[in-house]
Design a protein around this motif. Structure first.
Motif, PDB file in Angstrom:
ATOM      1  N   GLY A   1       0.823  -1.198   0.000  1.00 22.38           N
ATOM      2  CA  GLY A   1       0.000   0.000   0.000  1.00 22.38           C
ATOM      3  C   GLY A   1       0.856   1.246   0.000  1.00 22.38           C
ATOM      4  N   LEU A   2       0.259   2.323  -0.049  1.00 22.26           N
ATOM      5  CA  LEU A   2      -1.115   2.601  -0.410  1.00 22.26           C
ATOM      6  C   LEU A   2      -1.184   2.882  -1.900  1.00 22.26           C
ATOM      7  CD1 LEU A   2      -2.244   5.113   2.363  1.00 22.26           C
ATOM      8  CD2 LEU A   2      -3.261   2.923   1.927  1.00 22.26           C
ATOM      9  N   MET A   3      -2.186   2.329  -2.558  1.00 23.13           N
ATOM     10  CA  MET A   3      -2.471   2.706  -3.934  1.00 23.13           C
ATOM     11  C   MET A   3      -3.547   3.781  -3.862  1.00 23.13           C
ATOM     12  SD  MET A   3      -3.704   0.500  -7.220  1.00 23.13           S
ATOM     13  CE  MET A   3      -3.755   1.304  -8.819  1.00 23.13           C
ATOM     14  N   HIS A   4      -3.222   4.938  -4.412  1.00 23.47           N
ATOM     15  CA  HIS A   4      -4.155   6.066  -4.402  1.00 23.47           C
ATOM     16  C   HIS A   4      -5.009   6.040  -5.668  1.00 23.47           C
ATOM     17  CE1 HIS A   4      -1.990   7.649  -0.955  1.00 23.47           C
ATOM     18  NE2 HIS A   4      -0.865   7.415  -1.618  1.00 23.47           N
ATOM     19  N   ASN A   5      -6.201   6.587  -5.580  1.00 25.57           N
ATOM     20  CA  ASN A   5      -7.141   6.691  -6.709  1.00 25.57           C
ATOM     21  C   ASN A   5      -7.522   5.323  -7.277  1.00 25.57           C
ATOM     22  OD1 ASN A   5      -7.014   9.598  -6.613  1.00 25.57           O
ATOM     23  ND2 ASN A   5      -4.989   9.401  -7.552  1.00 25.57           N
ATOM     24  N   TYR A   6      -7.685   4.359  -6.390  1.00 25.07           N
ATOM     25  CA  TYR A   6      -7.982   2.990  -6.804  1.00 25.07           C
ATOM     26  C   TYR A   6      -9.288   2.886  -7.592  1.00 25.07           C
ATOM     27  CZ  TYR A   6      -9.126  -1.962  -6.469  1.00 25.07           C
ATOM     28  OH  TYR A   6      -9.459  -3.250  -6.767  1.00 25.07           O
ATOM     29  N   THR A   7     -10.295   3.636  -7.173  1.00 23.21           N
ATOM     30  CA  THR A   7     -11.610   3.491  -7.815  1.00 23.21           C
ATOM     31  C   THR A   7     -11.598   3.918  -9.284  1.00 23.21           C
ATOM     32  OG1 THR A   7     -12.299   5.645  -6.947  1.00 23.21           O
ATOM     33  CG2 THR A   7     -12.930   3.697  -5.672  1.00 23.21           C
ATOM     34  N   SER A   8     -10.633   4.741  -9.674  1.00 24.67           N
ATOM     35  CA  SER A   8     -10.549   5.148 -11.083  1.00 24.67           C
ATOM     36  C   SER A   8      -9.364   4.494 -11.803  1.00 24.67           C
ATOM     37  CB  SER A   8     -10.452   6.675 -11.200  1.00 24.67           C
ATOM     38  OG  SER A   8      -9.295   7.147 -10.546  1.00 24.67           O
ATOM     39  N   ALA A   9      -8.669   3.582 -11.132  1.00 24.40           N
ATOM     40  CA  ALA A   9      -7.477   2.964 -11.714  1.00 24.40           C
ATOM     41  C   ALA A   9      -7.829   2.000 -12.840  1.00 24.40           C
ATOM     42  CB  ALA A   9      -6.695   2.224 -10.638  1.00 24.40           C
ATOM     43  N   THR A  10      -7.050   2.061 -13.906  1.00 24.30           N
ATOM     44  CA  THR A  10      -7.173   1.102 -15.000  1.00 24.30           C
ATOM     45  C   THR A  10      -6.353  -0.141 -14.658  1.00 24.30           C
ATOM     46  OG1 THR A  10      -5.227   1.939 -16.147  1.00 24.30           O
ATOM     47  CG2 THR A  10      -7.357   3.011 -16.649  1.00 24.30           C
ATOM     48  N   ASP A  11      -6.501  -1.186 -15.455  1.00 28.87           N
ATOM     49  CA  ASP A  11      -5.668  -2.370 -15.266  1.00 28.87           C
ATOM     50  C   ASP A  11      -4.193  -2.001 -15.398  1.00 28.87           C
ATOM     51  OD1 ASP A  11      -8.009  -3.784 -14.922  1.00 28.87           O
ATOM     52  OD2 ASP A  11      -7.813  -4.983 -16.757  1.00 28.87           O
ATOM     53  N   ALA A  12      -3.870  -1.103 -16.322  1.00 30.24           N
ATOM     54  CA  ALA A  12      -2.480  -0.662 -16.503  1.00 30.24           C
ATOM     55  C   ALA A  12      -1.966   0.077 -15.262  1.00 30.24           C
ATOM     56  CB  ALA A  12      -2.364   0.227 -17.737  1.00 30.24           C
ATOM     57  N   ASP A  13      -2.818   0.898 -14.629  1.00 29.19           N
ATOM     58  CA  ASP A  13      -2.436   1.586 -13.390  1.00 29.19           C
ATOM     59  C   ASP A  13      -2.169   0.573 -12.282  1.00 29.19           C
ATOM     60  OD1 ASP A  13      -2.870   4.118 -14.585  1.00 29.19           O
ATOM     61  OD2 ASP A  13      -4.956   4.179 -13.881  1.00 29.19           O
ATOM     62  N   PHE A  14      -3.053  -0.425 -12.189  1.00 28.46           N
ATOM     63  CA  PHE A  14      -2.919  -1.458 -11.168  1.00 28.46           C
ATOM     64  C   PHE A  14      -1.602  -2.209 -11.365  1.00 28.46           C
ATOM     65  CE2 PHE A  14      -3.918  -5.696  -9.368  1.00 28.46           C
ATOM     66  CZ  PHE A  14      -4.353  -5.326  -8.110  1.00 28.46           C
ATOM     67  N   LYS A  15      -1.313  -2.598 -12.601  1.00 26.62           N
ATOM     68  CA  LYS A  15      -0.086  -3.333 -12.897  1.00 26.62           C
ATOM     69  C   LYS A  15       1.144  -2.478 -12.602  1.00 26.62           C
ATOM     70  CE  LYS A  15       1.976  -6.400 -16.307  1.00 26.62           C
ATOM     71  NZ  LYS A  15       1.769  -7.063 -17.605  1.00 26.62           N
ATOM     72  N   ALA A  16       1.088  -1.185 -12.909  1.00 29.22           N
ATOM     73  CA  ALA A  16       2.213  -0.286 -12.648  1.00 29.22           C
ATOM     74  C   ALA A  16       2.521  -0.194 -11.151  1.00 29.22           C
ATOM     75  CB  ALA A  16       1.926   1.101 -13.216  1.00 29.22           C
ATOM     76  N   PHE A  17       1.492  -0.338 -10.308  1.00 22.48           N
ATOM     77  CA  PHE A  17       1.681  -0.308  -8.850  1.00 22.48           C
ATOM     78  C   PHE A  17       2.530  -1.492  -8.383  1.00 22.48           C
ATOM     79  CE2 PHE A  17      -0.009  -1.015  -4.458  1.00 22.48           C
ATOM     80  CZ  PHE A  17       0.419   0.184  -3.907  1.00 22.48           C
ATOM     81  N   PHE A  18       2.585  -2.546  -9.180  1.00 26.76           N
ATOM     82  CA  PHE A  18       3.356  -3.745  -8.851  1.00 26.76           C
ATOM     83  C   PHE A  18       4.557  -3.925  -9.781  1.00 26.76           C
ATOM     84  CE2 PHE A  18      -0.768  -4.534  -6.985  1.00 26.76           C
ATOM     85  CZ  PHE A  18      -0.440  -5.078  -5.756  1.00 26.76           C
ATOM     86  N   ALA A  19       5.058  -2.850 -10.331  1.00 30.16           N
ATOM     87  CA  ALA A  19       6.194  -2.939 -11.257  1.00 30.16           C
ATOM     88  C   ALA A  19       7.385  -3.619 -10.574  1.00 30.16           C
ATOM     89  CB  ALA A  19       6.601  -1.542 -11.716  1.00 30.16           C
ATOM     90  N   PRO A  20       8.094  -4.491 -11.301  1.00 28.63           N
ATOM     91  CA  PRO A  20       9.286  -5.118 -10.719  1.00 28.63           C
ATOM     92  C   PRO A  20      10.260  -4.070 -10.182  1.00 28.63           C
ATOM     93  CG  PRO A  20       8.683  -6.240 -12.729  1.00 28.63           C
ATOM     94  CD  PRO A  20       7.812  -5.001 -12.646  1.00 28.63           C
ATOM     95  N   GLY A  21      10.844  -4.393  -9.035  1.00 28.04           N
ATOM     96  CA  GLY A  21      11.792  -3.494  -8.391  1.00 28.04           C
ATOM     97  C   GLY A  21      11.734  -3.628  -6.889  1.00 28.04           C
ATOM     98  N   ALA A  22      12.536  -2.827  -6.203  1.00 23.77           N
ATOM     99  CA  ALA A  22      12.625  -2.849  -4.744  1.00 23.77           C
ATOM    100  C   ALA A  22      11.579  -1.914  -4.132  1.00 23.77           C
ATOM    101  CB  ALA A  22      14.019  -2.426  -4.303  1.00 23.77           C
ATOM    102  N   TYR A  23      11.002  -2.343  -3.006  1.00 24.53           N
ATOM    103  CA  TYR A  23       9.996  -1.557  -2.289  1.00 24.53           C
ATOM    104  C   TYR A  23      10.327  -1.526  -0.804  1.00 24.53           C
ATOM    105  CZ  TYR A  23       7.230  -1.695  -6.534  1.00 24.53           C
ATOM    106  OH  TYR A  23       6.816  -1.545  -7.825  1.00 24.53           O
ATOM    107  N   PRO A  24      10.012  -0.403  -0.132  1.00 26.78           N
ATOM    108  CA  PRO A  24      10.286  -0.302   1.309  1.00 26.78           C
ATOM    109  C   PRO A  24       9.186  -0.966   2.141  1.00 26.78           C
ATOM    110  CG  PRO A  24       9.307   1.734   0.540  1.00 26.78           C
ATOM    111  CD  PRO A  24       9.488   0.849  -0.677  1.00 26.78           C
ATOM    112  N   TYR A  25       9.567  -1.362   3.336  1.00 24.51           N
ATOM    113  CA  TYR A  25       8.583  -1.837   4.308  1.00 24.51           C
ATOM    114  C   TYR A  25       7.873  -0.629   4.918  1.00 24.51           C
ATOM    115  CZ  TYR A  25      10.300  -6.577   3.986  1.00 24.51           C
ATOM    116  OH  TYR A  25      10.622  -7.826   3.519  1.00 24.51           O
TER     117      TYR A  25
END
Length: 187
Positions: free
Chosen positions: A73-97
């Motif tokens: 989290g947090l994914m902002h503007n989820y209710t208007s997110a496209t599938d492409a927006d959703f996928k971009a939120f999980f783009a390969p790479g490092a993420y902080p705790y």
């Protein structure tokens, strides 16, 4: 909890986790007939936390079995997110705790790992001190998946290491060599 079909019969599990926690190796694989499921969840309305898990389908889980969940989290503007927006939120790479904050805790920003041990005890990256110095979380791959109803999921493979803290006591266990393949749903 949403169940995504799993267990392709290819010999390679579709959903699983493995890790060394406190010096002990753990593996839980989802198959068509072992009682474990690949779960997906969502918390929030427009600013959301998206979850994937390996859970026992009919709680309580049998003794000496484990379960794990990952929140992103947090994914902002989820209710208007496209599938492409959703996928971009999980783009390969490092993420902080997620960093516990005494004023707004929990913030929902970042990664949280939840683990249930074989005795039913809950462990979490945010319990205890929540210190994650030296911890890592990396999304390795992302694959588009649709369930039978047409709902969009991402099959995500991650590798991680972190500190898990026991609920109520703050006791810490080091998790190393963590690997997880599960489904995050746009549900």
């Amino acid at each position: 909890m949403v169940t995504v079909t799993s267990g392709s019969g290819s010999g390679t599990p579709d959903a699983y986790y493995k890790a060394n926690i406190g010096g002990i190796d753990y593996v839980q694989i989802v198959t068509d007939n072992n009682g474990f499921i690949a779960g997906s969840g969502l918390g929030g309305t427009d600013d959301v936390i998206i979850s994937a898990s390996i859970d026992y389908e009919y709680p309580p889980a049998p003794p000496n079995t484990t379960q794990i969940g990952i929140d992103k989290g947090l994914m902002h503007n989820y209710t208007s997110a496209t599938d492409a927006d959703f996928k971009a939120f999980f783009a390969p790479g490092a993420y902080p705790y997620e960093i516990p904050n005494s004023i707004t805790y929990p913030t929902g920003e970042g990664i949280t790992i939840n683990w249930t041990d074989g005795n039913g005890n809950n462990w979490n990256t945010n319990f205890g001190s929540g210190d994650q110095t030296g911890s890592t979380f990396t999304i390795i791959s992302v694959e588009d998946v649709y369930d039978l109803t047409g709902t969009y999921y991402l099959k995500v493979k991650v590798q991680f290491k972190c500190k898990l803290y026991k609920e109520n006591t703050g006791e810490m266990k080091q998790l190393i060599n963590g690997e997880f393949v599960g489904y995050f749903g746009k549900i």
